[in-house]
Write an enzyme that holds these catalytic residues in place. Structure first.
Site, PDB file in Angstrom:
ATOM      1  N   GLU A  59       0.780  -1.228   0.034  1.00  0.00           N
ATOM      2  CA  GLU A  59      -0.216  -0.163   0.004  1.00  0.00           C
ATOM      3  C   GLU A  59       1.008   1.288  -0.066  1.00  0.00           C
ATOM      4  O   GLU A  59       0.877   1.971   0.996  1.00  0.00           O
ATOM      5  CB  GLU A  59      -0.854   0.019   1.185  1.00  0.00           C
ATOM      6  CG  GLU A  59      -2.117  -1.024   1.068  1.00  0.00           C
ATOM      7  CD  GLU A  59      -3.090  -1.014   2.338  1.00  0.00           C
ATOM      8  OE1 GLU A  59      -2.652  -0.363   3.226  1.00  0.00           O
ATOM      9  OE2 GLU A  59      -4.121  -1.420   2.069  1.00  0.00           O
TER      10      GLU A  59
ATOM     11  N   GLU B 244      -6.686  -7.214  -1.016  1.00  0.00           N
ATOM     12  CA  GLU B 244      -6.910  -7.072   0.407  1.00  0.00           C
ATOM     13  C   GLU B 244      -8.515  -6.543   0.195  1.00  0.00           C
ATOM     14  O   GLU B 244      -8.746  -5.286  -0.339  1.00  0.00           O
ATOM     15  CB  GLU B 244      -5.998  -6.247   1.071  1.00  0.00           C
ATOM     16  CG  GLU B 244      -6.328  -6.158   2.602  1.00  0.00           C
ATOM     17  CD  GLU B 244      -4.956  -5.270   3.096  1.00  0.00           C
ATOM     18  OE1 GLU B 244      -3.914  -5.724   2.454  1.00  0.00           O
ATOM     19  OE2 GLU B 244      -5.213  -4.556   4.018  1.00  0.00           O
TER      20      GLU B 244
END
Length: 345
Positions: A179, A271
Site C-alpha cells: 500500500e 485485500e
C-alpha cells in the site's frame, strides 16, 4: 486503507510471539493426500494451470477468464497458530479456496527483523499451499513509510530468493508492494520497473501484481483516480494492478472506482474486508455489492485476514486457532462465516 488512523491500524493489533512459528507449520506436501483429506475434485492448479493476463482478465492456460477467491494471511510474524497444516486444509478443502496470499511485512517485526527467517517462512507457506492445490500470492507487505523505495534493497533480496526457489511452480503470483501512499504514481511505476526484472530473470512467465497509489485505491484516497495508471502503465507484460477496499468505510464511492478501473485495467483485489479498515462494524450488504461486481468482472480477490484476534476482520473467533479445529463454521467469527460462504461461492 486511507485514514488518519490507518498508520496504526495493523501495528496496533495484538502481536503474538514468533517463537516456534516455523515449528507450528507441518512439513507440507504429501500428508494431505496420504491422510485422506485431499478432495476428489481437481484442484484449482490442476483445473486452470499456469495463469496469465489476457486483456483485462486473469486467464487459465486455455485462455479462459478465471476468478481466484481466497484469503490473505495477517502478517506472518503474527498468528502462527492460524497458519498450520490443519488451517490450510480447511481453507483448501472446506472453504474450497483457490488462492492464499502470504503477507510478509517489510517492517513491523517482519522481514527487516530477521530476513532469513521470514523468507523461509514465506517459502514454506508457498509449499504448503501448493501441496493443497492452491495458487499463492507472495505479498511484500509495505505500509510505512509510504514510498516503497525505502525498502527496495530488501524487496530485491526477498523476491530474488523466492523467485529462485519457486520458479518451477505454475501457481506463484508476486505482489511487489502492498500500500504505497503519499507518493506519485510515477514513483510506484519506477519502483515496479526495478523489481519486476529481478523476478522475470528467474521466473519469466508468472503474473506480477503492481500496487496503485494511495493505499492501493487507484489513487482515489488522495484525490486521484485510475486515469493515471491507464495513461502511463508499467512497461511490462503479464502485469495486473491491485485495489484494496473496506466496505463499511469505502462504500459506493470506492465501488465506483473499482467498477471503472476494472473495465480498463487488469485488476486484482488483494485485500478487502466487510468492516472498516480499523476492523470494526461489518457491513455485509455493502460488501455484497463488491462481491457481485467482482463476480461479474471475474476480479480475483483475497479477504483480510486469516487470523483470530478480536477484530471483525478476523475470520476465526478469538483464540480459535489454538484449538486446532478449523473446518466448518464453528470456529469462525460472524464475518468468517460470511466470508467462507463467499469463498465457497
Amino acid at each position: 486503507m486511507p485514514s488518519p488512523t490507518s498508520r496504526s491500524r495493523r501495528a496496533a493489533w495484538t502481536s503474538l510471539a514468533l517463537a516456534g512459528a516455523l515449528g507450528l507449520l507441518p512439513a507440507a506436501p504429501a500428508h494431505a493426500a496420504e491422510d485422506g483429506k485431499a478432495p476428489k475434485a481437481r484442484t484449482p492448479i490442476q483445473t486452470w494451470g499456469k495463469l496469465h493476463v489476457c486483456g483485462t482478465q486473469l486467464c487459465s492456460r486455455a485462455g479462459k477468464p478465471v476468478q481466484l477467491r481466497g484469503m490473505s494471511t495477517h502478517g506472518t510474524q503474527w498468528y502462527p497458530q492460524c497458519l498450520t497444516g490443519a488451517a490450510l486444509d480447511a481453507l483448501a478443502y472446506d472453504w474450497k479456496a483457490s488462492v492464499l496470499r502470504v503477507s510478509t511485512y517489510a517492517r513491523e517485526g517482519g522481514y527487516h527483523a530477521d530476513p532469513k527467517k521470514f523468507t523461509e517462512l514465506a517459502s514454506r507457506l508457498v509449499d504448503m499451499a501448493t501441496a493443497r492445490g492452491m495458487y499463492v500470492i507472495v505479498d511484500w507487505h509495505t505500509i510505512h513509510p509510504g514510498d516503497p523505495h525505502e525498502d527496495l534493497d530488501n524487496a530485491l533480496k526477498f523476491f530474488k530468493a523466492i523467485a529462485e526457489r519457486h520458479k518451477g511452480k505454475s501457481n506463484v503470483i508476486y505482489e511487489i508492494a502492498n500500500e504505497p501512499h503519499h507518493v506519485p504514481w510515477s514513483t510506484i511505476k519506477r519502483y515496479a520497473e526495478r523489481v519486476i526484472p529481478v523476478i522475470r530473470s528467474r521466473d519469466p512467465d508468472s503474473v506480477i501484481l503492481v500496487p496503485t497509489r494511495a493505499w492501493a485505491t487507484m489513487g482515489f484516497a488522495l484525490q486521484s483516480d485510475e486515469k493515471e495508471v491507464v495513461a502511463d502503465p508499467v512497461r511490462a507484460t503479464n502485469v495486473m494492478y491491485t485495489f484494496h477496499f473496506y466496505a463499511q468505510a469505502g462504500r459506493e464511492q470506492f465501488l465506483r472506482v473499482l467498477d471503472r478501473a476494472s473495465a480498463k485495467l487488469p485488476v486484482f483485489v488483494t485485500e478487502w474486508g466487510a468492516a472498516s479498515w480499523n476492523g470494526r462494524n461489518n457491513d455485509f450488504p455493502m460488501a455484497q455489492k463488491y462481491i457481485d461486481l467482482m463476480a461479474k468482472r471475474k476480479i480475483g480477490w483475497t479477504n483480510w485476514a486469516l487470523s483470530d484476534n478480536h477484530k471483525d476482520l478476523s475470520v476465526f473467533k478469538k483464540g480459535a486457532c489454538s484449538a486446532g479445529k478449523f473446518a466448518g463454521p464453528g470456529a469462525l467469527s460472524p464475518g468468517g462465516v460470511w466470508v467462507r460462504n463467499k469463498v465457497r461461492g
